[in-house]
Structure formats: C-alpha cells, structure tokens
Scaffold this motif. Structure first.
Motif, PDB file in Angstrom:
ATOM      1  N   THR A  27       0.856  -1.185   0.000  1.00  0.00           N
ATOM      2  CA  THR A  27       0.000   0.000   0.000  1.00  0.00           C
ATOM      3  C   THR A  27       0.889   1.230   0.000  1.00  0.00           C
ATOM      4  OG1 THR A  27      -1.741  -1.148   1.236  1.00  0.00           O
ATOM      5  CG2 THR A  27      -1.733   1.247   1.360  1.00  0.00           C
TER       6      THR A  27
ATOM      7  N   LEU B  34       1.421   4.831   1.244  1.00  0.00           N
ATOM      8  CA  LEU B  34       0.960   5.852   2.180  1.00  0.00           C
ATOM      9  C   LEU B  34       1.953   7.003   2.097  1.00  0.00           C
ATOM     10  CD1 LEU B  34      -0.058   4.180   5.586  1.00  0.00           C
ATOM     11  CD2 LEU B  34      -1.536   4.900   3.717  1.00  0.00           C
TER      12      LEU B  34
ATOM     13  N   ASP C 123      -0.432  11.101   4.730  1.00  0.00           N
ATOM     14  CA  ASP C 123      -1.370  10.048   5.157  1.00  0.00           C
ATOM     15  C   ASP C 123      -0.989   9.523   6.539  1.00  0.00           C
ATOM     16  OD1 ASP C 123      -2.667  10.158   2.684  1.00  0.00           O
ATOM     17  OD2 ASP C 123      -1.458   8.539   1.821  1.00  0.00           O
TER      18      ASP C 123
END
Lengths: 326, 326
Positions: free
Chosen positions: A5, A7, A11
């Motif tokens: 993921t 980020l 974030d």
C-alpha cells in the motif's frame, strides 16, 4: 516482504494524529512480514521522548474480523511483561483504524534481530518463549479456531491439480495423498489446547544475544494443541533452509527450553512425530497452493514447497528419534 | 525499492564490528532507493548512546569505481553542516568495505519524511537546498563526468527499437527522434558547472515541516551545469505524478529558493527551457530503456516513460513561460 500500500507522509501524519504519540519524525517502509505492509515510524512521543512504532496496514490475507483477537492477544501477552509488542490504542481506545478501506494498527517497536542459524542457547530461549506464550495466554479471554488445520490442508491440496504438483516433483501427488491420509488418521483429538502462535519462524523472533526480545507477527495465532505449536517451531528452527540437514541438538534445545516453561505430558511427547508431520504438511499445503496459483510475474517471491516436503519425509522416517537426545 | 541482497543478523554484526559503532540492536530491510539494498540499523553506539545508520549494499547499477567520489561528497557536504548524511568510516579509515563481493557503506541516519505533494514553503526550501549543494560543493576536490548526459540519452534511445517504443505510444518514435535532435542542437556549452545531485526527486529529500532535514541518494551526483540540476528538480517537483497538472507556483518557489542560495545568470535563465526538456529526456531515456528491456516477471516495478513525455511536451510548448511568475 514488501510494501503493498502506498501511504504518503501526509497520510501517516493524519493517521497518527488520532493517537497520543506526538508528531511524525521519520517513516520507512520495511520488508517485514509476508502479507501485510509495514513501516518503521518515529514520532516526537507522547511526553517529548521520541518513540518508535511499527505501523501495519493489513492486506487481504488478514481478515478484519480476526483483528480484535490478534491485537488484544498482543495486549494480553505484553501485559504479562513478555517480549510481545503492545498495540497502541487511539484516543478513542480503538486498537485499529480504517485507512482507505484497509485496517491500520500502531504496534510497539521492539529491539532485536532475527537469527538465521541459532546456536544451542538461542534455541533453548526460543523453546522457552513458546512455552511462555502458552502459559501466559492461559487466562486470555479470546479464542480463534485454527482455520489452517488438517481439513484446510486437504482442501488446499485438493485445489492443486495432479499435473501441477507433479511439475514441482514427480513423486509429489502420490506422496501427499498418502501422507495426508496418514496424518488425518493419526491426528490427536484430546491433547491440551492453548492459544498458539502457529508460525514462529526465525523471522518472527527478535533476539539480542541469547535473549528473546520480541515475538511478533501473531496473525496466524489461534486455539490449537499446545504441542502442535512446539512442533511448528521445531520444524521451523531445526533444519537448514531447504529442509535438509536436521540438527537434532537444536531440536532438542527447543524442547528443553519449552519444558522450562511448561512440562509436556506423555501423550504430548508421543504425538510429536505426527504433529511435526502435520506442521510440515501445513506449510507444504499453503506453499504448493501459492506456487501453483501465484502468477509468475507477481511481485511476491514464491516459497518452494519442497523445503517442507523434506521435513515431512524426515519426521515420517525418524519418528520419535527426531525428538530424543542424540 | 527492494532488498536484493540477503544479509543475516550475523553478517551485519560481523560487518559493523569493523566500525566503532557498538553492537547491533536492530536491523530492518527498508524500501528505499531504487537500485541498492538498504537496512535501517540501530547499534549500541560508540559511547553507549544508541545510534541509527543506513547500511547500503551497492548493487550492480552503482559502479565501484564511483563510490569514493559519492562517499567523499557526502563527507564534504555534511562537514558544511548541511542536511547531508555523513559516511561512517571503519577503524581503518575506509568509507566502504566489501561484503560477499559487493561494496557496503554505513551512512548516518537522518530524520524526516519524503513529501508527495509539496506546498509553497516546502518548495522554496527544496530549491534552496539545491542551491546550497552547488555552493557548498565549490571547494570539493572531486569531479565525476555525467555519464547520463545527452550522448547517453541518444545511446539508450537507440537501443529502444521503433516497434517497442510505438507500443508504449504510437507517436513516441518520431517525437523522441525529433526532440532528441532539438535538445542536442540547443544544448548549452558554457554555463557554470558545479557538483550536481542530478536526481533530486521527492524520494531523495527528507523534510520536517518546511525544513529540509535530509538530502540523500547522491548516486547520480556528477559535474554538470548547475542550472541543469535546478531543471531536474523543477521537473521532479512541479507536476502531478503522471507529468500532467504543472503547478507554476511550485516551480516558481523552487527557483526562488534556489536564488536565495545562488543567483542564476541571465544565460542560465535563458537556458532553463532547453535544460528542462533535457531533464525530461534523461528520465524518458532510462525509463523507456528499462520498460523495454526489463522482463515482465522482474521483481522491479517499471516506471512509465510517459510521465516524462508529458513533462517534455509541457516544457517544449511553454518555453520561458514555465519559469515565470504566474
């Protein structure tokens, strides 16, 4: 072993603002764990002392409904002053938060390094740590069925067609069919149950010298036979990486360490050969399934199922001998 | 963005024993840099204060013969109190050591996070950091030819066959041939030269708030036009990730910041449009080459050359307008 993921720093800053940990100082995506994304982050800390955490984003292999069990288990074990990282709860008391549709948790950072080849005293410590988990979890309120038990191994192997298995090794289809029957027929039914880690490979143990400083990645933890967890650990630590070169002294040290924390019963000792074959079959089943069903161009490195076929073979041939002092 | 070399905790302990940094406490493989393997390690420190370092193993893209230049440049810049990590030298004074046939260096760990989308004041700081490098490197003794200049771009594009380029985008073969001619014809010859970073993407800048706390990954650093480095930075920071949505205010902030540290001459300003097109072509050339020559099943994520074709197109169309206040 990847960060799946993305980020951004913004974030991560937005996420940790929900926790009493101060501001973000550093964030590095780390190659830890096989199925989730992890960052080693540092913050200014809740009381001005810089603090480090592991930020985990749970990817599809970890079921959201299991997270409360896993994270409260960490809290229970760390409250017993064992080498288990605690879950940092947010200001609302939550153990995890959703970020872009995925669960995220902030876990205490623990020092220590993973050992590739343990020496005797390290193996004793690892065995003792397994026994400690079983003892410390006795008064833990949670429970979770092992969804990776014998029935699941059979199901996964059933999804590996004969031809694909034979391409890994010509003898594999017949061998696995026969051994799967043997293991199911001989599988114990009445051994003492416990909360078990069920995946205590060297990757998941942090050490400094001979001291275990961290037991991590409890995302296969469940309720099962205590001696099965010992058998998994024995299979994970007592062989060379490819499953050959069984080191009986190391295997023995793991059992010795275990019994420092929790004594094995006679029936548990008797069951070790079948439990160890089951442990080998559990990793053969998931690895063979992944080997056959992972696209060759995937970013994930497939693990060779033969590493555990060799262990299965050894435990089947050696029987009790594998667990006796040399 | 991966760890290509396996190092065990014992390997890392053996390596750091050559340095005055104490004993290993922690080691995590990190997803940093594109072509080398990196670990964030912690040690007990030389004077009992735990210390963190980046351990880098140089993979094949970094030439061993260039390492003394790169590592002494870090030492020079960090000695000027800029946000550049210093190289830790071993007890024999060496900046790097060989481990299993590969060079390894221990680099100071710096705090800060990489920004995805800079705001104005951050862009000013980034521009100022580029200018600071150029100023601080003035009295650096080393020099290194830019082996990724216009001649190399042409060579790399020459190794991308027409058909493969057209598969990326139908207009690409003709566009690149024409633009490559234009860039070479218009390329400046007499602008001020400097040590340049040449790859100052957001990944390679660590920030805390609006402060630059780390300039890292100097492994493309070389001697070239100072204004070319500014153009690379402008191209890297002033667009959306896919090379569209040019943000003139951010571009302007980078130039403003740069001029706080080092004033651009009239001829440097005039050259910015061609230098920025060259900067775009540099990344198109390496990305198109990698796109075409990287096997589809490689572990490395290929970067889309079109992200820089869009920048090339923008700089070609906008000319001086791209570098003027809105």
């Amino acid at each position: 072993m990847a960060v799946y993921t993305h980020l951004s720093a913004d974030d991560i800053s937005a996420l940790i603002a929900w926790y009493d940990v101060g501001d973000l100082i550093s964030a590095k995506g780390i190659a830890e764990g096989v199925s989730n994304s992890n960052w080693l982050i540092e913050t200014t800390g809740s009381s001005g002392v810089p603090s480090r955490f592991i930020l985990t984003i749970y990817e599809e292999r970890t079921k959201l409904s299991d997270l409360p069990f896993f994270l409260s288990l960490l809290d229970h074990l760390s409250s017993k002053n064992g080498p288990v990282p605690r879950t940092i709860h947010d200001r609302e008391g939550q153990a995890f938060r959703m970020v872009e549709g995925k669960a995220a948790a902030l876990i205490e950072f623990l020092p220590g390094v993973s050992i590739d080849i343990p020496h005797h005293d390290q193996a004793v410590s690892v065995g003792a740590a397994v026994g400690w988990i079983h003892d410390a979890a006795k008064d833990f309120g949670g429970a979770r069925e092992n969804d990776l038990g014998p029935a699941k191994w059979r199901e996964l192997l059933g999804k590996c067609d004969r031809q694909s298995l034979a391409r890994i090794d010509a003898a594999l289809p017949d061998l696995l069919a026969r051994k799967m029957d043997e293991i199911e027929d001989g599988w114990p039914t009445d051994l003492p149950r416990s909360i078990v880690h069920a995946d205590l490979f060297p990757d998941n143990v942090l050490m400094l010298g001979t001291q275990v400083t961290g037991l991590i990645d409890f995302y296969f933890a469940c309720t099962d036979f205590a001696a099965y967890d010992l058998a998994v650990t024995h299979a994970a630590w007592s062989f060379g990486p490819d499953g050959s070169n069984f080191n009986r002294a190391i295997g023995q040290a793991i059992i010795t360490g275990y019994e420092q924390a929790r004594q094995l019963s006679r029936s548990e000792r008797d069951a070790l050969p079948i439990l160890a074959q089951g442990a080998a079959m559990r990793f053969i089943a998931t690895r063979a399934y992944d080997w056959i069903h992972t696209p060759a161009d995937a970013l994930v490195t497939r693990k060779d199922p033969m590493d555990f076929v060799r262990r299965l073979d050894y435990y089947g041939t050696a029987g009790q001998t594998a667990f006796q002092p040399r």
